[in-house]
Design an enzyme around this catalytic site. Sequence first.
Site, PDB file in Angstrom:
ATOM      1  N   SER A 114       0.870  -1.065  -0.104  1.00 44.71           N
ATOM      2  CA  SER A 114       0.012   0.047  -0.033  1.00 44.71           C
ATOM      3  C   SER A 114       0.912   1.189  -0.117  1.00 44.71           C
ATOM      4  CB  SER A 114      -1.033   0.044   1.212  1.00 44.71           C
ATOM      5  OG  SER A 114      -0.208  -0.092   2.320  1.00 44.71           O
ATOM      6  N   ASN A 153      -2.332  -2.664  12.918  1.00 46.57           N
ATOM      7  CA  ASN A 153      -3.790  -2.508  12.969  1.00 46.57           C
ATOM      8  C   ASN A 153      -4.128  -1.014  13.798  1.00 46.57           C
ATOM      9  OD1 ASN A 153      -3.568  -4.995  11.662  1.00 46.57           O
ATOM     10  ND2 ASN A 153      -4.453  -6.071  12.968  1.00 46.57           N
ATOM     11  N   THR A 168     -38.461  28.243 -10.547  1.00 46.36           N
ATOM     12  CA  THR A 168     -38.571  26.701 -10.511  1.00 46.36           C
ATOM     13  C   THR A 168     -38.708  26.037 -11.734  1.00 46.36           C
ATOM     14  OG1 THR A 168     -41.008  27.286 -10.315  1.00 46.36           O
ATOM     15  CG2 THR A 168     -39.853  27.594  -8.154  1.00 46.36           C
ATOM     16  N   HIS A 169     -38.303  24.771 -11.426  1.00 49.38           N
ATOM     17  CA  HIS A 169     -38.356  23.991 -12.917  1.00 49.38           C
ATOM     18  C   HIS A 169     -37.722  24.533 -13.987  1.00 49.38           C
ATOM     19  CE1 HIS A 169     -42.131  21.853 -10.732  1.00 49.38           C
ATOM     20  NE2 HIS A 169     -42.252  23.256 -10.522  1.00 49.38           N
ATOM     21  N   SER A 198     -12.057  26.823 -27.880  1.00 47.47           N
ATOM     22  CA  SER A 198     -12.203  25.409 -28.560  1.00 47.47           C
ATOM     23  C   SER A 198     -11.134  25.321 -29.476  1.00 47.47           C
ATOM     24  CB  SER A 198     -13.537  25.753 -29.181  1.00 47.47           C
ATOM     25  OG  SER A 198     -13.623  24.945 -30.406  1.00 47.47           O
ATOM     26  N   LYS A 207     -15.442  30.340 -29.644  1.00 46.55           N
ATOM     27  CA  LYS A 207     -16.035  29.737 -28.109  1.00 46.55           C
ATOM     28  C   LYS A 207     -15.254  30.306 -26.829  1.00 46.55           C
ATOM     29  CE  LYS A 207     -18.501  27.148 -27.480  1.00 46.55           C
ATOM     30  NZ  LYS A 207     -18.615  25.495 -27.739  1.00 46.55           N
ATOM     31  N   ASN A 235     -15.561  28.772 -23.367  1.00 44.75           N
ATOM     32  CA  ASN A 235     -16.271  27.503 -22.700  1.00 44.75           C
ATOM     33  C   ASN A 235     -15.897  27.594 -21.012  1.00 44.75           C
ATOM     34  OD1 ASN A 235     -17.045  26.508 -25.069  1.00 44.75           O
ATOM     35  ND2 ASN A 235     -15.305  25.355 -25.147  1.00 44.75           N
ATOM     36  N   GLU A 284     -17.478  23.130 -15.492  1.00 45.14           N
ATOM     37  CA  GLU A 284     -18.041  21.908 -15.997  1.00 45.14           C
ATOM     38  C   GLU A 284     -17.295  20.837 -15.115  1.00 45.14           C
ATOM     39  OE1 GLU A 284     -17.948  21.888 -20.120  1.00 45.14           O
ATOM     40  OE2 GLU A 284     -18.856  23.946 -20.082  1.00 45.14           O
ATOM     41  N   TYR A 340      -9.471  -6.830  12.524  1.00 53.49           N
ATOM     42  CA  TYR A 340      -8.845  -5.956  11.067  1.00 53.49           C
ATOM     43  C   TYR A 340      -8.910  -7.047   9.929  1.00 53.49           C
ATOM     44  CZ  TYR A 340      -5.646  -4.315   7.957  1.00 53.49           C
ATOM     45  OH  TYR A 340      -4.912  -3.719   6.906  1.00 53.49           O
ATOM     46  N   GLN A 396      -7.469  -1.966   3.886  1.00 54.44           N
ATOM     47  CA  GLN A 396      -6.304  -1.316   3.158  1.00 54.44           C
ATOM     48  C   GLN A 396      -6.909  -0.290   2.109  1.00 54.44           C
ATOM     49  OE1 GLN A 396      -2.155  -2.627   2.978  1.00 54.44           O
ATOM     50  NE2 GLN A 396      -2.900  -3.015   0.772  1.00 54.44           N
TER      51      GLN A 396
HETATM   52  N1  ARG Z   1      -1.269  -1.444   5.103  1.00 53.40           N
HETATM   53  C1  ARG Z   1      -2.064  -1.591   5.797  1.00 53.40           C
HETATM   54  C2  ARG Z   1      -3.579  -0.887   5.873  1.00 53.40           C
HETATM   55  O1  ARG Z   1      -3.606   0.197   5.168  1.00 53.40           O
HETATM   56  C3  ARG Z   1      -1.643  -1.425   7.370  1.00 53.40           C
HETATM   57  C4  ARG Z   1      -2.258  -2.383   8.197  1.00 53.40           C
HETATM   58  C5  ARG Z   1      -1.631  -3.694   7.837  1.00 53.40           C
HETATM   59  N2  ARG Z   1      -2.025  -4.886   8.888  1.00 53.40           N
HETATM   60  C6  ARG Z   1      -1.748  -5.981   8.856  1.00 53.40           C
HETATM   61  N3  ARG Z   1      -2.098  -6.822   9.799  1.00 53.40           N
HETATM   62  N4  ARG Z   1      -1.374  -6.696   7.663  1.00 53.40           N
HETATM   63  O2  ARG Z   1      -4.654  -1.472   6.131  1.00 53.40           O
END
Ligand code: ARG
Length: 482
Positions: A27, A115, A160-161, A282, A288, A290, A295, A322, A327
Amino acid sequence: MADGPHKLYGSRFAKATSASVEGFNASLPIDRRLYEEDIAASIAHARMLGRRGIIPPDDARAIVNGLAQVHRELVAGGGPPADASWEDIHTLVEVRLRELVGSAGGRLHTARSRNDQVATDLRLWSRRALCDGIAAVLGLQAALLQRAEDDRGLILPGYTHLQRAQPVLLAHHWLAYVEMLSRDIGRLDDCYARVDVLPLGSGALAGAPYPLDRDFVAELLGFTRVSANSLDAVSDRDFVVEHLAALALIAVHLSRLAEELVVWSSAEFGFVEMDDAYATGSSIMPQKKNSDVAELVRGKSGRPVGALVALLVTLKGLPLAYNKDLQEDKEGYFRSADDSRDCLQLTAEMLATLRVRPERLRAAVSDPLLLATDLADHLTRLGVPFRQAHDTVGALVRDYQGRFADLSSEQLAVYSPRLAEGMPSLSPRASVRSRDVPGGTAPRQVAVALRRARRRHTADAVRLDARRRTLPSVQALAALPW
Ligand code: ARG
């Protein structure tokens, strides 16, 4: 670490992780931006461990100094790498710490799990993001309040509308968005109160077999209270859902405003013109201009809504406590917070530079049909039941459209003896002035609303400042006396 850097927690394995798993499991590309929070929380944890004698105080000192060094290195390098060189930010920080301070660094993870660590980091991040979000909403409110001030004398058709309905002050229209945004601030505030809980000390799921001082850690990190249940604390992501819901609603509000700016910029309406700095051309049509910025603000509203739904689906059916599914909580969340800040900021800039075209507003508001309700109200004030007055004016509009105001008393007599006695003098200005109820569009009421909104804006800004001062910083935590 015999199996290579990725198998940090892998002495029970006979094999390295498959290369295909490394990237899938990691991650770091997403949670790298939690490095400040991760280091701040680790410093607080180490200080508490040392104070309680759970680890030798000298080791705690070495850890804190080492973490400050890791922080300096990461800042100097523009943040952690965006590749999957380590599984996550927690691992990267701890590995570097151990390189710097040796075996003492191996004591940091006493009484802690990734965790409760990631739950803590994310709540710290949320607290800052909520503050930044409130600041961005306040910024847009400031732009709207300024517009309300500047455009105070202007009247436009209210719709309205998307059909012309009754005249309203343009300031009243801007203040409508100030109200929506004020509720958005309320939602971010509410969310903050539930985010403001420390999970650290929950361990992997069951708590920790050490005499932790959780209140001390909470105080260092500026949390108001500690979590009440370890199983819940490591697996709860309600706070992310709530924050995303608030961001989704902000995006929807911005999208409504953006839509109006797009429509009002069209030749058909022509109520406003975007500043050249906030419009684009454009590639084929030389004429144009825009409203791309508006948007895109409108278009991006789908993203936080998607992130909200994605997270709800991720959470549904997760057993305690957990699970790695969690993640997946961060990517859409971080992106939504970033988008929200950008959209709020750009909308504020767009409004501040917007050119309102009074001549076009005057032309639109001179449509006599906008005063049909006023005529019915005139009859009602003369004692005609409103439903009957509505019928009378409806018939006049059916037969004469907007010319109903120019009819002779003979012509009017066909519809209503009361009208034959004399037509009231109707005008857009008289119309708005007459709607003199709290919350109405009468200039007097709008002035009151503007003053009230300004006071609330100032109070919100003061409260935000106080809250910001509770956000921890790595430097301050590292520099505290022992
Ligand atoms: N990268 C993990 C997350 O964002 C961190 C916690 C990982 N915990 C584990 N028991 N593998 O959730």
